[in-house]
Design a protein around this motif. Structure first.
Motif, PDB file in Angstrom:
ATOM      1  N   GLN A   1       0.833  -1.211   0.000  1.00 57.00           N
ATOM      2  CA  GLN A   1       0.000   0.000   0.000  1.00 57.00           C
ATOM      3  C   GLN A   1       0.868   1.261   0.000  1.00 57.00           C
TER       4      GLN A   1
ATOM      5  N   ASP B   1       2.526   1.665  -3.461  1.00 61.01           N
ATOM      6  CA  ASP B   1       1.563   2.175  -4.443  1.00 61.01           C
ATOM      7  C   ASP B   1       1.298   3.663  -4.226  1.00 61.01           C
ATOM      8  N   MET B   2       1.178   4.058  -2.970  1.00 65.83           N
ATOM      9  CA  MET B   2       0.881   5.461  -2.685  1.00 65.83           C
ATOM     10  C   MET B   2       2.031   6.369  -3.122  1.00 65.83           C
ATOM     11  N   TRP B   3       3.240   5.969  -2.736  1.00 60.88           N
ATOM     12  CA  TRP B   3       4.393   6.805  -3.094  1.00 60.88           C
ATOM     13  C   TRP B   3       4.580   6.854  -4.616  1.00 60.88           C
ATOM     14  N   GLN B   4       4.350   5.702  -5.261  1.00 62.22           N
ATOM     15  CA  GLN B   4       4.529   5.659  -6.712  1.00 62.22           C
ATOM     16  C   GLN B   4       3.494   6.566  -7.391  1.00 62.22           C
ATOM     17  N   ALA B   5       2.245   6.497  -6.918  1.00 59.00           N
ATOM     18  CA  ALA B   5       1.187   7.331  -7.511  1.00 59.00           C
ATOM     19  C   ALA B   5       1.507   8.814  -7.333  1.00 59.00           C
ATOM     20  N   GLU B   6       2.119   9.146  -6.211  1.00 56.52           N
ATOM     21  CA  GLU B   6       2.486  10.551  -5.953  1.00 56.52           C
ATOM     22  C   GLU B   6       3.767  10.941  -6.667  1.00 56.52           C
ATOM     23  N   GLY B   7       4.471   9.936  -7.206  1.00 55.19           N
ATOM     24  CA  GLY B   7       5.777  10.211  -7.821  1.00 55.19           C
ATOM     25  C   GLY B   7       6.819  10.577  -6.767  1.00 55.19           C
TER      26      GLY B   7
ATOM     27  N   SER C   1      10.865   9.711  -6.975  1.00 55.96           N
ATOM     28  CA  SER C   1      11.011   8.842  -8.160  1.00 55.96           C
ATOM     29  C   SER C   1      12.422   8.930  -8.735  1.00 55.96           C
TER      30      SER C   1
ATOM     31  N   TYR D   1      10.747   2.154  -8.958  1.00 52.54           N
ATOM     32  CA  TYR D   1       9.428   1.553  -8.761  1.00 52.54           C
ATOM     33  C   TYR D   1       9.173   0.338  -9.654  1.00 52.54           C
TER      34      TYR D   1
ATOM     35  N   GLN E   1       8.254  -4.003  -8.203  1.00 51.21           N
ATOM     36  CA  GLN E   1       7.027  -4.799  -8.372  1.00 51.21           C
ATOM     37  C   GLN E   1       7.259  -6.273  -8.036  1.00 51.21           C
TER      38      GLN E   1
END
Ligand code: GLY
Ligand code: MN
Ligand code: MN
Length: 461
Positions: A400, A403-409, A412, A417, A421
């Motif tokens: 979780q 996913d959150m950090w990746q969605a926020e970039g 990066s 990222y 996976q």
């Protein structure tokens, strides 16, 4: 218990340090679980144990810094007590065993406190954490119940933190007894691990050994295939081949000194290659943290020493990219290592946390960080000989959070990222030992609980 002399000397030092007024130390009461007579197991307050040494409910003590005298307040045994609970030493004799001559009825305590208040004598007390003691204090001293902790004495807190932080040889010996029991808990749990066994079965075996060791658990057991959930107290899963078991558990000695150990091992007889790679990074980080735990070094820098090993290790696996110091300064590594390296341990597993973490772990000019990960470091201040610290780095893959950090970039530029996976279902690895800071080499306390990959695989096969 220790000798009467030990308790008398501890109280003398405390009174000298506080300097004026009265010191009120409150023992704990029985606390009801689901009705009045069905209580949680009794655990005495650790400050009360440290200065007074008596391990049962409904006691308090007043230390008069001006006369140097201690008065114990409690109720003398009645024939009813003996009928229901068996013969025991009189309270007077118990007091003598801990160097206290004067015993008074518990009910007199309120009068003594109110008389002292009238005379404008300072009454130093500690922040109460149990409802029973909060209510009593508020009633005795006419203080607002909900804000009672604000009235606690910083002078008393600081004096106790200074004193309890430095462990004596007899305290270290108690902690090592707890670690002997804890080793037996680990060996049994590791040996009984196999596919099809429930987490609860292993946790139950370990808890039984803690109780049989003459003490109890120092804190609720974590034993889980979901080591990425940091405080996971559920034990309902069935172990499957390919998984890791993370257990964080420790016994208390019969005198209530704590052990706090974490180990991670495979459900199968051997680690997979990927598990070995992550495990070895955590172990190297732990060994670096232990080696750095020397007098005069800030625990904050011990934390960074371990964070550096974790960051370099994750860079070598291609999960982090960039300059190690920049990654750590930004806090990007906290995606994998979201907690502090460790805390003080003694009579409490998080020693003296009831007195306030800021007093135990931080000093003026050394404020707690607000950064994710670092804000969970319970102790940052300089180490001294006699401190016992846990060293407990970990690497976790929390889907979780990823996913959150990746969605926020977020970060990066540092976090790979796409490569992450493949680790989504890895869970987590933590390794924890209890370490005595000495003038020379740091000493890992206890009989040595297997943690090298080869040692664990030898036990598992
Ligand atoms: N056992 C709790 C901790 O490691 O802090
Ligand atoms: Mn632990
Ligand atoms: Mn710990």
């Amino acid at each position: 218990m220790f000798s009467a002399n030990t308790y008398a000397r501890r109280r003398e030092q405390l009174m000298h340090q506080v300097g004026r007024g009265l010191i009120l130390l409150m023992g704990n009461e029985y606390s009801p679980k689901n009705y009045l007579d069905n209580t949680f197991p009794f655990r005495q307050d650790s400050n009360f144990l440290y200065y007074i040494g008596l391990d049962h409910a409904h006691l308090a003590a007043i230390l008069d810094t001006e006369t140097g005298e201690t008065v114990l307040f409690g109720d003398e045994l009645t024939i009813e007590d003996i009928v229901w609970m068996g013969p025991q030493d009189s309270l007077k004799d118990q007091a003598q065993n801990v160097g206290i001559r004067e015993v008074q009825d518990y009910d007199l305590l309120v009068e003594v406190l109110r008389a002292a208040n009238k005379q404008n004598r300072a009454i130093h007390f500690l922040p109460p954490y149990r409802s029973e003691n909060k209510i009593n204090l508020a009633y005795w001293l006419h203080l607002p119940l909900l804000d009672i902790h604000k009235e606690a004495s910083p002078t008393l807190i600081k004096a106790i933190v200074a004193q309890r932080s430095v462990k004596t040889a007899e305290e270290i010996a108690e902690m090592e007894k707890a670690l002997v029991t804890t080793k037996a808990m680990y060996l049994a749990a590791m040996k009984q691990t196999k596919p099809g066994v429930k987490e609860a079965q292993l946790a139950g075996i370990a808890e039984g050994i803690a109780v049989a060791g003459g003490g109890d658990l120092a804190y609720p057991i974590i034993l889980t295939i979901n080591g990425q959930v940091l405080h996971n107290h559920h034990h309902h899963n069935i172990l499957k081949s390919g998984q890791l078991v993370l257990a964080d558990m420790g016994a208390e000695s019969s005198m209530h000194y704590a052990a706090d150990i974490t180990r991670t091992w495979p459900v199968d007889a051997t680690f997979t290659q990927r598990q070995k790679e992550i495990y070895q990074i955590v172990l190297d980080a732990q060994l670096a943290g232990i080696a750095a735990s020397r007098p005069g070094v800030r625990n904050l820098d011990v934390h960074f020493a371990a964070a550096k090993v974790i960051t370099n290790g994750l860079k070598s696996l291609g999960l982090l990219i960039g300059d190690t110091d920049e990654i750590i300064q930004a806090g990007a590594h906290a995606l994998f290592f979201p907690h502090g390296l460790g805390h003080m341990i003694g009579l409490d597993v998080h020693d003296m946390e009831d007195l306030g973490e800021s007093y135990v772990g931080y000093t003026e000019g050394l404020e707690r960080s607000t950064q994710f990960g670092l804000k969970s470091l319970r102790m940052a201040r300089e180490l001294q000989p006699g401190f016992v610290m846990t060293i407990e780095p970990g690497i976790y893959f929390i889907p979780q959070l990823i996913d959150m950090w990746q969605a926020e970039g977020r970060f990066s530029q540092f976090i790979n990222y796409p490569a992450l996976q493949a680790y989504r279902d890895f869970s987590g690895v933590r390794i924890e030992d209890d370490v005595l800071v000495t003038p020379d080499e740091p000493r890992v306390l206890g009989p040595g609980i297997p943690k090298e990959i080869g040692e664990i695989e030898a036990l598992r096969s």
